[in-house]
Design a protein around this motif. Structure first.
Motif, PDB file in Angstrom:
ATOM      1  N   GLY A 126       0.747  -1.220  -0.039  1.00 20.05           N
ATOM      2  CA  GLY A 126       0.127   0.028   0.103  1.00 20.05           C
ATOM      3  C   GLY A 126       0.864   1.226  -0.289  1.00 20.05           C
ATOM      4  N   THR A 127       2.113   1.059   0.267  1.00 16.50           N
ATOM      5  CA  THR A 127       3.185   2.370   0.216  1.00 16.50           C
ATOM      6  C   THR A 127       4.244   1.989  -0.907  1.00 16.50           C
ATOM      7  OG1 THR A 127       2.678   2.613   2.507  1.00 16.50           O
ATOM      8  CG2 THR A 127       4.446   3.988   1.425  1.00 16.50           C
ATOM      9  N   PRO A 128       3.937   2.123  -2.111  1.00 13.96           N
ATOM     10  CA  PRO A 128       4.963   1.604  -3.104  1.00 13.96           C
ATOM     11  C   PRO A 128       6.229   2.445  -3.126  1.00 13.96           C
ATOM     12  CG  PRO A 128       3.210   3.112  -3.901  1.00 13.96           C
ATOM     13  CD  PRO A 128       2.757   2.793  -2.708  1.00 13.96           C
ATOM     14  N   ASP A 129       6.246   3.398  -2.509  1.00 14.52           N
ATOM     15  CA  ASP A 129       7.629   4.232  -2.351  1.00 14.52           C
ATOM     16  C   ASP A 129       8.093   3.968  -0.823  1.00 14.52           C
ATOM     17  OD1 ASP A 129       7.574   5.200  -5.013  1.00 14.52           O
ATOM     18  OD2 ASP A 129       6.436   6.990  -4.393  1.00 14.52           O
ATOM     19  N   GLY A 130       7.850   2.976  -0.171  1.00 16.21           N
ATOM     20  CA  GLY A 130       8.235   2.820   0.959  1.00 16.21           C
ATOM     21  C   GLY A 130       9.414   1.897   1.120  1.00 16.21           C
ATOM     22  N   VAL A 131      10.749   2.318   1.719  1.00 15.53           N
ATOM     23  CA  VAL A 131      11.802   1.377   1.897  1.00 15.53           C
ATOM     24  C   VAL A 131      12.180   1.043   3.388  1.00 15.53           C
ATOM     25  CG1 VAL A 131      12.608   2.341  -0.230  1.00 15.53           C
ATOM     26  CG2 VAL A 131      13.236   3.628   1.743  1.00 15.53           C
ATOM     27  N   LEU A 141      22.850   8.480   7.281  1.00 19.04           N
ATOM     28  CA  LEU A 141      21.947   9.252   6.542  1.00 19.04           C
ATOM     29  C   LEU A 141      20.935   9.992   7.800  1.00 19.04           C
ATOM     30  CD1 LEU A 141      20.568   7.326   3.667  1.00 19.04           C
ATOM     31  CD2 LEU A 141      22.129   9.024   3.584  1.00 19.04           C
ATOM     32  N   TRP A 142      20.999   9.774   8.848  1.00 20.62           N
ATOM     33  CA  TRP A 142      20.441  10.216  10.024  1.00 20.62           C
ATOM     34  C   TRP A 142      18.930  10.278   9.836  1.00 20.62           C
ATOM     35  CZ3 TRP A 142      23.150  12.296  14.232  1.00 20.62           C
ATOM     36  CH2 TRP A 142      24.488  12.352  14.169  1.00 20.62           C
ATOM     37  N   VAL A 143      18.362   9.111   9.506  1.00 21.41           N
ATOM     38  CA  VAL A 143      16.958   8.959   9.335  1.00 21.41           C
ATOM     39  C   VAL A 143      16.364   7.724   9.979  1.00 21.41           C
ATOM     40  CG1 VAL A 143      17.097   9.836   6.930  1.00 21.41           C
ATOM     41  CG2 VAL A 143      17.396   7.450   7.518  1.00 21.41           C
ATOM     42  N   GLN A 144      15.097   7.783  10.562  1.00 24.10           N
ATOM     43  CA  GLN A 144      14.466   6.995  11.155  1.00 24.10           C
ATOM     44  C   GLN A 144      12.940   6.894  10.469  1.00 24.10           C
ATOM     45  OE1 GLN A 144      13.949   8.613  15.012  1.00 24.10           O
ATOM     46  NE2 GLN A 144      12.982  10.421  14.451  1.00 24.10           N
ATOM     47  N   PRO A 145      12.289   5.621  10.916  1.00 27.06           N
ATOM     48  CA  PRO A 145      10.868   5.638  10.300  1.00 27.06           C
ATOM     49  C   PRO A 145      10.040   6.818  10.396  1.00 27.06           C
ATOM     50  CG  PRO A 145      11.305   3.553  11.816  1.00 27.06           C
ATOM     51  CD  PRO A 145      12.417   4.549  11.867  1.00 27.06           C
ATOM     52  N   GLY A 146       9.473   7.107   9.022  1.00 30.95           N
ATOM     53  CA  GLY A 146       8.473   8.185   8.842  1.00 30.95           C
ATOM     54  C   GLY A 146       9.232   9.437   8.228  1.00 30.95           C
ATOM     55  N   ASP A 147      10.893   9.336   7.979  1.00 33.20           N
ATOM     56  CA  ASP A 147      11.527  10.293   7.353  1.00 33.20           C
ATOM     57  C   ASP A 147      11.382  10.166   5.904  1.00 33.20           C
ATOM     58  OD1 ASP A 147      12.083  11.637   9.678  1.00 33.20           O
ATOM     59  OD2 ASP A 147      14.010  10.879   9.734  1.00 33.20           O
ATOM     60  N   THR A 148      11.713  11.110   5.158  1.00 32.43           N
ATOM     61  CA  THR A 148      11.767  10.837   3.641  1.00 32.43           C
ATOM     62  C   THR A 148      13.089  11.024   3.076  1.00 32.43           C
ATOM     63  OG1 THR A 148       9.538  11.977   3.525  1.00 32.43           O
ATOM     64  CG2 THR A 148      10.788  12.222   1.379  1.00 32.43           C
ATOM     65  N   THR A 157      10.863  11.056  -4.325  1.00 31.37           N
ATOM     66  CA  THR A 157      10.927  10.544  -3.013  1.00 31.37           C
ATOM     67  C   THR A 157      10.571   9.103  -2.379  1.00 31.37           C
ATOM     68  OG1 THR A 157       9.152  11.656  -2.340  1.00 31.37           O
ATOM     69  CG2 THR A 157      10.792  13.206  -2.594  1.00 31.37           C
ATOM     70  N   LEU A 158      11.388   8.748  -1.405  1.00 28.38           N
ATOM     71  CA  LEU A 158      11.036   7.506  -0.946  1.00 28.38           C
ATOM     72  C   LEU A 158      10.987   7.934   0.618  1.00 28.38           C
ATOM     73  CD1 LEU A 158      14.022   5.167  -2.512  1.00 28.38           C
ATOM     74  CD2 LEU A 158      11.623   5.466  -3.337  1.00 28.38           C
ATOM     75  N   ILE A 159       9.848   6.752   1.180  1.00 29.05           N
ATOM     76  CA  ILE A 159       9.571   7.035   2.498  1.00 29.05           C
ATOM     77  C   ILE A 159      10.294   5.719   3.269  1.00 29.05           C
ATOM     78  CG2 ILE A 159       7.686   7.050   4.172  1.00 29.05           C
ATOM     79  CD1 ILE A 159       5.925   8.113   1.932  1.00 29.05           C
ATOM     80  N   VAL A 160      10.788   6.222   4.494  1.00 33.50           N
ATOM     81  CA  VAL A 160      11.562   5.165   5.445  1.00 33.50           C
ATOM     82  C   VAL A 160      10.199   4.566   6.269  1.00 33.50           C
ATOM     83  CG1 VAL A 160      13.172   4.662   7.151  1.00 33.50           C
ATOM     84  CG2 VAL A 160      13.455   6.561   5.482  1.00 33.50           C
ATOM     85  N   LEU A 161      10.063   3.253   6.163  1.00 29.96           N
ATOM     86  CA  LEU A 161       9.128   2.328   6.777  1.00 29.96           C
ATOM     87  C   LEU A 161       9.685   1.889   7.992  1.00 29.96           C
ATOM     88  CD1 LEU A 161       7.238   0.670   3.763  1.00 29.96           C
ATOM     89  CD2 LEU A 161       6.668   2.995   5.142  1.00 29.96           C
ATOM     90  N   GLY A 162      11.089   1.501   7.927  1.00 28.68           N
ATOM     91  CA  GLY A 162      11.982   0.757   8.851  1.00 28.68           C
ATOM     92  C   GLY A 162      13.373   0.609   8.849  1.00 28.68           C
TER      93      GLY A 162
END
Length: 763
Positions: A126-131, A141-148, A157-162
């Motif tokens: 359901g989130t095709p651009d999720g990674v 990259l200093w990212v966590q779930p929910g970041d872009t 853009t890609l969405i960080v799911l986990g």
């Protein structure tokens, strides 16, 4: 029992400093051995845990997009397969930080090679651009779930799911892309180099070479682009932790041996000085066993106190140590074998010291109840011809007699010098390790790090455009175009790194430590890891396969290769293009001017080119060994304590052996100051001999140990760097002067002793 306790108490009061040094030295030894155990567990256990829980494949095989990778499941010895998964190479950016990544297309988490979720959730159709990002890459990259995440050069853009943990080789800026799991549709929509990756779990984990060889035979050499094994992933995950553990363990065991010898020497000297007192103890009813137990229990108590202190400090404060050591202790305290190691290591140290102490104390039990008459000859023995000649030249009598006293009894003198030389030798080795680390930072061009930055350009820039941007930098001293590809080794059992750097007109500044720099066609330099892997030497020709093209190179030199376990062969870019004219420049190595900050230059390049250039600082292997400096300082302090014990023993032995000579020296007119100078000179001569022996043996031993570690890691011999001669001279002078200063006070007290007291001791 009361008499034994009173004797032990009196002996402790007269040797308080020695007892304190034994306790502190034992504590330092136990701490170093505990930290070594901790680092070994920390280096192996986290990766092993992830590998086991994820059912990690023993070999990963990357192929082209058209290869029939499904056939790999039918290979002999393969129990399960992960994939094949479609992949695409691209770049992701977040908060001004970029990273090269490999997108891996999958929907469900498989049984083999199953990523372990660390945070967030898994991919969702359901989130095709999720990674989902590998945990180490997410930290970079200093990212966590929910970041872009942004894809530079595009509006995508890609969405960080986990985030998830994986047992595969981790992200290494400029060397290895990070791992990102995405839906297959997201991978297909990425404008990047495509391929496939397949993981094979084997019946025999050590059979990776055979599995790779069968895969090449099945699919063809042209289809396979890269191979990585579980041994490589484990080695990279351990990083410098295992080396730190080896250093701590080696020095801890060596310091334990030095401490045991110091205790043995201290007891032997004390027994020689208390022969009359021991005889009195036996005359009043003490058995030989009781006499032995007095010395044994006393020194075992010192060792036990130091061991308990070390275990308590490690348990209570170890996790608060800065950097990697604190992290390692924190992880180790949660492992199943933590309690056994915390109790076993101190117990082993105490038992070893007890065994050494027992050997020395056994001599005390053999002292007869009635002491024999001492020889009438002077304890120092007759003056040698050299000493008489020195006196005839009117040299100061105190210096001549002191030198004579230091070396008159050759077996005993040589033993004292050897025991004192051992901790000094280990200190020289520790200083050499620190100097070698400094060399990686101060002279990187001599250890295979001639360039400071690796720059990659996106497809919008041509090679002339990139050269124009890089050559215009004020802080850039040299630009070397290059390419790095994976090549199949002879026998097709694995892959190595084949690099083309520089051109014939602008050659790359290789610094071979064996052989020479490549200058002609088909000439190359190789790392120690590659020489060991292929069982070749400098001067041999090697054949490898890049895709479907064979590449034959003449190894004319061995270069220090800190990366890729030394499994790298390097030639000029022109040499590689002679075999493949279509080979395009993929990267640029930048040599900076002295004083330039690589991180600042990299940030400026990325900013001024609006992200069209991606610059990464070339990793320095010494950065991961920064905790070794603090470890070396602590080990030197422990060894210094052991050296102090040896000095106190040597001083005590010199004073006791000179007690009978004291009346004679006064009778011939020597003043108390001159008598003091004799003992001080004897101590200084012993220390000087120990410094010469320790330095003469320590420098080559340090070079051998460091180069042996370099060879075993694939980096190669030639990295060792000892302290400068001036520094060694200052170190030796400080040791000799310190020993002499330590002997001044007890020697002065002995020189002023009353004549009646001296007679009572001699009788």
């Amino acid at each position: 029992m009361r008499a034994a306790l009173r004797w032990a108490h009196a002996d402790l009061r007269s040797h308080r400093g020695e007892a304190l040094f034994i306790v502190l030295a034992t504590a330092g030894i136990v701490i170093s051995l505990l930290l070594a155990t901790t680092l070994f567990e920390y280096a192996t256990n986290p990766w092993q845990r992830v590998f086991t829980q994820s059912q990690g494949p023993h070999v990963w095989i990357r192929t082209g997009p058209s290869a029939d990778a499904d056939r790999l499941a039918g290979l002999d010895g393969v129990t399960s397969v992960a994939g094949p998964y479609p992949t695409a190479a691209t770049t992701l950016a977040s908060r001004g930080t970029r990273a090269s990544v490999e997108l891996r297309g999958t929907v469900d988490r498989p049984t083999t090679g199953r990523p372990l979720l660390a945070s967030g959730r898994w991919l969702d159709p359901g989130t095709p651009d999720g990674v989902v990002l590998e945990s180490g890459l997410a930290r970079v990259l200093w990212v966590q779930p929910g970041d872009t995440l942004n894809v530079p050069g595009t509006a995508r853009t890609l969405i960080v799911l986990g985030t998830a943990d994986s047992a595969e080789p981790r992200y290494n800026p400029g060397e290895r892309p990070g791992l990102v799991w995405a839906l297959p549709s997201a991978v297909r929509h990425t404008d990047g180099r495509g391929g496939q990756v397949t993981g094979l779990r084997l019946t025999d984990p050590d059979d990776t070479d055979y599995a790779v060889q069968r895969a090449v035979t099945l699919l063809g050499a042209k289809a396979i682009t890269d191979v990585s094994s579980w041994q490589q992933a484990r080695s990279e995950a351990q990083g410098g932790n295992r080396l730190l553990g080896q250093v701590l363990g080696l020095f801890g065991l060596a310091a334990l041996l030095a401490a045991a010898l110091a205790v043995h020497g201290a007891i032997s000297t004390r027994v020689r000085g208390h022969l009359r007192d021991i005889s009195v103890l036996k005359a009043i009813g003490f058995t030989p066993g009781q006499v032995v137990r007095i010395f044994l229990l006393q020194h075992v108590a010192f060792a036990l106190l130091g061991a308990v202190l070390a275990a308590a400090l490690t348990q209570a404060w170890g996790s608060r140590a800065p950097g990697r050591l604190g992290d390692a202790v924190g992880v180790w305290q949660g492992l199943p074998g933590h309690t056994a190691a915390l109790l076993g290591v101190p117990a082993a140290v105490v038992l070893f010291i007890a065994a050494t102490t027992g050997l020395a104390a056994w001599r005390a039990g053999q002292v007869p109840p009635v002491p024999g008459l001492r020889a009438a000859a002077p304890l120092g023995g007759r003056l040698s011809g050299l000493a008489r000649g020195a006196l005839g030249l009117r040299l100061p009598s105190a210096l001549v007699l002191g030198w004579h006293k230091a070396f008159a009894r050759r077996p005993r003198s040589l033993t004292a010098v050897a025991r004192l030389a051992l901790p000094l030798l280990l200190i020289v080795v520790a200083m050499s390790a620190c100097t070698t680390i400094d060399r990686f930072h101060s002279k990187p061009d001599q250890v295979g790090l001639a360039t400071a930055l690796t720059v990659r350009a996106d497809r919008s820039l041509s090679d002339p455009d990139v050269r124009a941007l890089l050559d215009g930098g004020d802080q850039v001293a040299g630009v070397y175009p290059g390419v790095e590809v994976a090549a199949l080794v002879p026998g097709q059992t694995g892959t190595i790194a084949l690099r083309g750097l520089g051109t014939h007109e602008n050659p790359y500044p290789f610094a071979p430590v064996e052989g020479r720099t490549p200058s002609g066609p088909d000439e190359a330099v190789a790392g120690q890891g590659l020489l060991d892997l292929l069982d070749v030497r400098v001067g041999d020709w090697v054949r490898m396969t890049v895709g479907a093209r064979p590449q034959v190179l003449h190894i004319v030199g061995r270069n220090i290769e800190p990366e890729n376990g030394g499994r790298t062969i390097s030639a000029s870019l022109d040499t590689l293009r002679e075999n493949d004219p279509k080979l395009a420049t993929a990267l640029y190595q930048l040599r900076l001017r002295p004083g330039a900050d690589p991180h600042q230059v990299a940030a400026e390049l990325t900013k001024t080119t609006q992200g069209h250039l991606s610059a990464h600082v070339v990793p320095n292997p010494a950065d991961g060994l920064s905790p070794l400096r603090g470890v070396a300082v602590a080990l030197i302090a422990v060894l210094a304590l052991i050296g102090l014990i040896e000095l106190l023993t040597a001083i005590g032995g010199t004073l006791r052996e000179g007690e009978r000579d004291l009346p004679a020296l006064r009778a011939i007119g020597l003043t108390p100051r001159q008598i003091t100078a004799i003992t001080v000179t004897a101590t200084g001569c012993t220390a000087l001999a120990a410094v010469v022996v320790g330095t003469a043996l320590g420098v080559p031993l340090a070079h051998w140990l460091i180069d042996a570690q370099g060879r075993s890691s694939g980096t190669g011999a030639g990295i060792a760097q000892g302290p400068s001669p001036v520094f060694l001279l200052l170190f030796g002078a400080a040791a000799v002067l310190g020993a002499a200063a330590l002997a001044v006070l007890p020697a002065a007290r002995a020189a002023r002793r009353r004549f009646a007291d001296t007679l009572s001791m001699v009788g």
